[in-house]
Design an enzyme around this catalytic site. Structure first.
Site, PDB file in Angstrom:
ATOM      1  N   HIS A  17      13.406   7.091  -3.477  1.00  0.00           N
ATOM      2  CA  HIS A  17      13.277   7.272  -1.948  1.00  0.00           C
ATOM      3  C   HIS A  17      13.587   8.647  -1.662  1.00  0.00           C
ATOM      4  O   HIS A  17      14.472   9.291  -0.820  1.00  0.00           O
ATOM      5  CB  HIS A  17      14.389   6.278  -0.991  1.00  0.00           C
ATOM      6  CG  HIS A  17      14.058   4.850  -1.084  1.00  0.00           C
ATOM      7  ND1 HIS A  17      13.201   4.399   0.104  1.00  0.00           N
ATOM      8  CD2 HIS A  17      14.367   4.008  -1.630  1.00  0.00           C
ATOM      9  CE1 HIS A  17      12.857   3.377  -0.314  1.00  0.00           C
ATOM     10  NE2 HIS A  17      13.875   2.837  -1.352  1.00  0.00           N
ATOM     11  N   HIS A 121       6.964   1.531  -0.079  1.00  0.00           N
ATOM     12  CA  HIS A 121       7.055   2.907   0.843  1.00  0.00           C
ATOM     13  C   HIS A 121       6.043   3.925   0.638  1.00  0.00           C
ATOM     14  O   HIS A 121       5.747   4.684   1.402  1.00  0.00           O
ATOM     15  CB  HIS A 121       8.567   3.474   0.763  1.00  0.00           C
ATOM     16  CG  HIS A 121       9.570   2.766   1.501  1.00  0.00           C
ATOM     17  ND1 HIS A 121      10.175   3.248   2.676  1.00  0.00           N
ATOM     18  CD2 HIS A 121      10.200   1.583   1.432  1.00  0.00           C
ATOM     19  CE1 HIS A 121      10.887   2.493   3.237  1.00  0.00           C
ATOM     20  NE2 HIS A 121      11.095   1.461   2.381  1.00  0.00           N
ATOM     21  N   HIS A 221       7.644  -4.326  -8.115  1.00  0.00           N
ATOM     22  CA  HIS A 221       8.261  -4.108  -6.750  1.00  0.00           C
ATOM     23  C   HIS A 221       7.953  -5.016  -5.723  1.00  0.00           C
ATOM     24  O   HIS A 221       6.919  -4.808  -4.947  1.00  0.00           O
ATOM     25  CB  HIS A 221       7.796  -2.655  -6.658  1.00  0.00           C
ATOM     26  CG  HIS A 221       8.542  -1.946  -5.506  1.00  0.00           C
ATOM     27  ND1 HIS A 221       9.818  -1.191  -5.666  1.00  0.00           N
ATOM     28  CD2 HIS A 221       8.411  -2.151  -4.192  1.00  0.00           C
ATOM     29  CE1 HIS A 221      10.256  -0.726  -4.376  1.00  0.00           C
ATOM     30  NE2 HIS A 221       9.574  -1.215  -3.559  1.00  0.00           N
ATOM     31  N   HIS A 252      17.796  -3.335  -3.247  1.00  0.00           N
ATOM     32  CA  HIS A 252      18.661  -2.076  -3.418  1.00  0.00           C
ATOM     33  C   HIS A 252      19.977  -2.389  -4.026  1.00  0.00           C
ATOM     34  O   HIS A 252      20.714  -1.515  -4.423  1.00  0.00           O
ATOM     35  CB  HIS A 252      18.665  -1.319  -2.268  1.00  0.00           C
ATOM     36  CG  HIS A 252      17.649  -0.672  -1.867  1.00  0.00           C
ATOM     37  ND1 HIS A 252      17.638   0.424  -0.699  1.00  0.00           N
ATOM     38  CD2 HIS A 252      16.464  -0.837  -2.099  1.00  0.00           C
ATOM     39  CE1 HIS A 252      16.461   0.969  -0.603  1.00  0.00           C
ATOM     40  NE2 HIS A 252      15.569   0.367  -1.521  1.00  0.00           N
TER      41      HIS A 252
END
Length: 729
Positions: A17, A121, A221, A252
Site C-alpha cells: 500500500h 487497489h 489477491h 491484512h
C-alpha cells in the site's frame, strides 16, 4: 540461512500500500519505510527473488510523489552487479509490457528481481482510452518489476506458470492471478472458465522414485472464506489439489506460518499487510514478511519481523458496564470522557510496549542472520515513531456520543490518529435483528442482549453495495439501466477516477437496447411508452436471471462447505479409530492420549447423502496449449487415469527436435479410435501414475541432521524432519 546451490530463496510480502496517507505529516512515510525494510531484509539475506501478492500501491492512480519514492527504493535495492542464480525455462510471454524477465535484459543490471501481481487497489483500468493500464505497468516498463498474473479476457482465465529452475533438483512453477471482482471470478469458476496450465512432469523419474517434478506456488489477491458469502470469496476447494503452497494476498491479518488447507493437499500462507491501512483487529497483529526456501519438494517458511511499523493497539469497552455512569446524570459527558481517557492511556502504553517487543524481535533476527544495525540505513523512516495508533470501540447504548476531534485533541502528542480514536456503536434492536434474520441472542435463549453491529463491516461497505441496496427497493428500481452495472460504474468513477465509467456503462446498455428493438422489428411498438415497456421488461428479465444465478451459487457454496466439513470429520474419526486400535494392541511406543468422539456416524451419512443429491460442480480442468519455443503444457484432468493429476505429460523445458515434430505430425494425421465408455485404467497403470494431487509437500523444520547410515542419503543441515530422508533404490 542455507547457502546451498540447490536452495531457491524467495522473499514473500504483500499489501504494501505505497502512498497510503502520504499527505499526513505523521503517517506519510509509514508505507515507504516498511517497504524499504522488506527489500533490505531480502537483499541482506541474499534472497534470489521477491514475490509480492498484490496491492503494491494504495491508490489506483498513485501520485507523482509516490511513484518517485517507489522508483528510488527499487533502484537502491534491486539494481546491482551480483548475478542472478536461477533461470526462467518457460516461455516468457506471460510478463506484461516487456514480454520477458528484467534480469535477462543486457542493458540493465538487476540482481534482486521482483515478481508482482496487481491487487484490487492498483488493478488496471482504462483512463479514457482503449488500453487497460495499471501503475505496475510503469514499473515494468522501467525494468524494475516483473508484472505477471494479469488476465484481460472477460469470459475465461488461463493461468500460465513461470517455470523457475535452480540447480538440478529445484524446479518451481510460479502461478499468479491478479485481483478480479469476486462475483465475476466466482461465476467463471462455477462455469469451468478458470484453467490452470500445468508444466509437464518427468514421467519416467516419477515412476521410478515417486519424485515430484515441480513445486507449485499460487499467488493470488482475493477474499478468503471468512463468512463473506459463497459468491464473494475464493474457496479453498476451488484451488487445484496439486498445488503445494498458496501465497494469499488482500487479507491484512498476518498469518504467515503455512497451515494446511481444508482440501488437505496444499498449505496456505497469508503474509498480511506491511502497513496498517484500517484500524481493525486484524491490523493489530505484529507485521511480518517471510523467507521461503525450496529444495526439491521440501520447503520451509521463516518469519521476518518488521521494525519499521507504527505501534497499534485496539480495545473495546461498554459504557453500561461502569456503575458510576448514569445516563440521567447532568454531568454524564464529563464522566464518560474521564473513563474513556483512562482507557485510551492504557492502549497508548500497550501500543508502545508492542513496538519495543517488535523492535527487539527484529534486532534479534538481524543478528542471527549476520546483519549489523549499521547495515540498515533507510532513506525513509517513520515520522515521530513515538506517536502510536489507537482505536477504542465504545458500545454506548443509552448514552450519547462524544465529539471525536475534541476528545482526540488532548492526545495529539501521543497518538498518530487523534481524530479517529473512538468508534461508537450500539446493540441491534430486536426489530432490526428480525429484519436481517439475526434474531439469535447472545448468551443463549435466556439472554436479553442482542449481537452488536460489527464496526468493521460498517467501515468496509463499498459504494456499489450501498447503491445496489438502495436501488433494489421496489419504489426506486431502475427501469432501463440495471442496478449492478450502474453500481460498478459508480465505484470506478469515485474510487478509481475513471471519468468515462458511467458514460461507458450507459452506452453499453443503450447499444443492447437498440439491438433488442432492431431484432423485434418494431412489432407491437406504437409510441415511446411501448418502447420503454419493452426495454423495462428486458431489464427485469436480466435482474431475475442475476438473482437466480446468485441463489444457485449460494447453494453450491453451502454444498461445498458441507462436503469439506463431512470430509474433515470422517478423516478425524478414522484417525481416532486407528489410535484406539493401536491402544488395544498394547504397543509399547503408542501415544497415551485421549481420542475425541468426532460426532454421530448417522449424521455424517445423512450429510453424505445430501451431497450426493446436490453435488458441487467439478473442479475446472486445464486446457492443452502449445506456445512458441519452449512453452508446452499438459492437460490437468482429474478424471483421466483414475486417480487425478495424471494424464499425458509433455516436456516444456526444451524446444522440440525435428524427430519430435515428425512424430507429432504422424500422430496428428493418424485417425483416432473412439475410446470405449466402459474402459477403465488398469490397477498397474494407475499405481504407476500415482496421485500427484494427493501428495503433500514436505514442510521441514530447523533441526540438526543425523549422521549418514547405510542405505540413506545425507540431508543438508537444517532440512531435517519427518520424511526428509529418502532411501536409495
Amino acid at each position: 540461512m542455507s547457502e546451498d546451490a540447490e536452495v531457491l530463496k524467495i522473499f514473500v510480502s504483500t499489501d504494501n500500500h505505497l502512498g497510503f496517507s502520504e499527505k499526513d505529516p505523521v503517517r506519510g512515510n509509514d508505507s515507504f519505510a516498511a517497504f524499504e525494510e522488506v527489500l533490505f531484509l531480502a537483499k541482506s539475506q541474499r534472497c534470489d527473488m521477491v514475490v509480492l501478492s498484490g496491492d503494491m500501491f494504495h491508490d489506483n492512480k498513485p501520485s507523482r510523489a509516490t511513484i518517485l519514492k517507489t522508483i528510488k527504493i527499487l533502484r537502491k535495492y534491486c539494481l546491482g552487479p551480483n548475478p542472478v542464480k536461477f533461470e526462467i525455462v518457460s516461455d516468457q510471454s506471460n510478463f506484461v509490457q516487456n514480454q520477458g524477465v528484467n534480469f535477462e535484459d543486457e542493458n540493465f543490471a538487476v540482481d534482486l528481481p521482483i515478481f508482482s501481481i496487481h491487487g484490487n487497489h492498483d488493478d488496471p483500468t482504462r483512463d479514457g482510452g482503449t488500453d487497460m493500464l495499471a501503475a505496475l505497468d510503469l514499473l515494468a516498463a522501467c525494468n524494475l518489476v516483473n508484472y505477471y498474473g494479469r488476465h484481460d479476457e472477460i469470459d475465461k482465465v488461463d493461468i500460465d506458470p513461470i517455470l523457475i529452475r535452480k540447480g538440478e533438483e529445484t524446479k518451481v512453477a510460479l502461478y499468479g492471478m491478479g485481483s478480479m471482482r469476486d462475483e465475476r471470478l466466482n461465476r467463471m469458476w462455477s462455469k469451468k472458465k478458470v484453467k490452470f496450465l500445468r508444466p509437464a512432469d518427468e514421467a519416467e523419474e516419477e515412476k521410478e522414485d515417486e519424485k515430484k517434478g515441480w513445486f507449485n506456488i499460487f499467488s493470488l489477491h482475493q477474499n478468503r472464506d471468512y463468512g463473506r458469502g459463497a459468491k464473494n470469496c475464493v474457496h479453498e476447494s476451488m484451488i487445484p489439489e496439486w498445488m503445494d503452497l498458496i501465497l494469499w494476498g488482500h487479507e491484512h491479518e498476518c498469518l504467515i506460518e503455512p497451515v494446511e488447507s481444508l482440501v488437505g493437499t496444499f498449505r496456505v500462507s497469508q503474509p498480511g499487510s506491511s502497513v496498517a491501512t484500517s484500524l481493525c483487529m486484524g491490523e493489530s497483529t505484529p507485521k511480518q514478511a517471510g523467507v521461503l526456501e525450496i529444495m526439491g519438494d521440501n520447503f520451509r517458511m521463516t518469519a521476518n519481523p518488521l521494525s519499521k511499523v507504527r505501534g497499534f493497539a485496539m480495545g473495546e469497552v461498554s459504557l453500561i458496564d461502569f456503575d458510576e455512569l448514569n445516563p440521567e446524570d447532568p454531568k454524564i459527558d464529563d464522566k464518560v470522557t474521564k473513563v474513556l481517557v483512562a482507557k485510551v492511556k492504557e492502549l497508548i502504553n500497550e501500543a508502545r510496549e508492542r513496538t519495543e517487543v517488535a523492535n527487539e524481535a527484529a534486532e534479534t533476527h538481524r543478528q542471527n542472520c549476520g546483519m549489523e544495525d549499521e547495515d540498515l540505513q533507510p532513506e525513509y523512516d517513520l515520522n515521530i515513531p513515538q506517536r502510536v495508533l489507537v482505536r477504542l470501540k465504545v458500545e454506548h447504548t443509552g448514552f450519547s456520543t462524544l465529539n471525536n476531534q475534541r476528545f482526540g485533541a488532548q492526545f495529539v502528542e501521543d497518538v498518530a490518529n487523534p481524530t479517529e480514536i473512538l468508534l461508537f456503536h450500539r446493540r441491534k434492536r430486536p426489530q432490526d435483528a428480525k429484519k436481517t434474520g439475526g434474531g439469535k441472542k447472545r448468551g443463549g435463549a435466556g439472554g436479553n442482549l442482542m449481537e452488536p453491529i460489527a464496526p468493521e463491516e460498517l467501515i468496509e461497505v463499498s459504494v456499489e453495495d450501498l447503491i445496489k441496496e438502495n436501488l433494489q427497493m421496489e419504489e426506486k428500481k431502475l427501469e432501463i439501466l440495471d442496478e449492478a452495472t450502474m453500481s460498478v460504474a459508480l465505484d470506478d468513477f469515485v474510487n478509481k477516477a475513471q471519468t468515462t465509467a458511467i458514460v461507458d456503462a450507459v452506452g453499453h446498455r443503450l447499444t443492447k437496447c437498440q439491438k433488442k428493438l432492431w431484432k423485434s422489428g418494431g412489432d407491437g411498438l406504437r409510441d415511446g411508452k411501448d418502447i420503454t415497456a419493452l426495454v423495462a421488461s428486458d431489464t427485469e428479465a436480466l435482474r431475475r436471471k442475476a438473482e437466480a444465478a446468485d441463489e444457485e451459487r449460494a447453494k453450491v457454496g453451502k454444498s461445498l462447505a458441507r462436503r469439506a466439513a463431512v470430509t474433515k470429520s470422517a478423516a478425524s474419526s478414522a484417525r481416532g479409530g486407528a489410535k484406539k486400535k493401536r491402544r488395544r494392541g498394547g504397543s509399547s511406543d503408542e501415544e497415551e492420549e485421549e481420542v475425541e468422539d468426532m460426532g454421530d456416524e448417522e449424521e455424517e451419512e445423512e450429510d453424505l447423502e445430501d451431497i450426493e443429491k446436490n453435488p458441487p460442480p467439478p473442479r475446472a480442468k486445464s486446457s492443452r496449449r502449445t506456445g512458441k519455443g519452449r512453452k508446452k503444457y499438459a492437460e490437468s484432468d482429474d478424471e483421466e487415469g483414475g486417480e487425478g493429476g495424471g494424464g499425458d505429460v509433455v516436456d516444456m523445458t526444451a524446444g522440440s527436435s525435428d524427430d519430435d515434430l515428425e512424430e507429432e505430425e504422424r500422430r496428428a494425421t493418424k485417425p483416432k479410435r473412439k475410446a470405449s465408455p466402459t474402459k477403465k485404467a488398469s490397477p498397474k497403470k494407475t499405481q504407476a501414475k500415482g496421485r500427484v494431487g494427493a501428495r503433500k509437500p514436505r514442510q521441514v523444520v530447523n533441526v540438526e541432521s543425523d549422521s549418514d547410515s547405510e542405505g540413506e542419503v545425507e540431508v543438508p543441515k537444517g532440512w531435517g524432519g519427518a520424511g526428509s530422508r529418502k532411501k536409495r533404490k
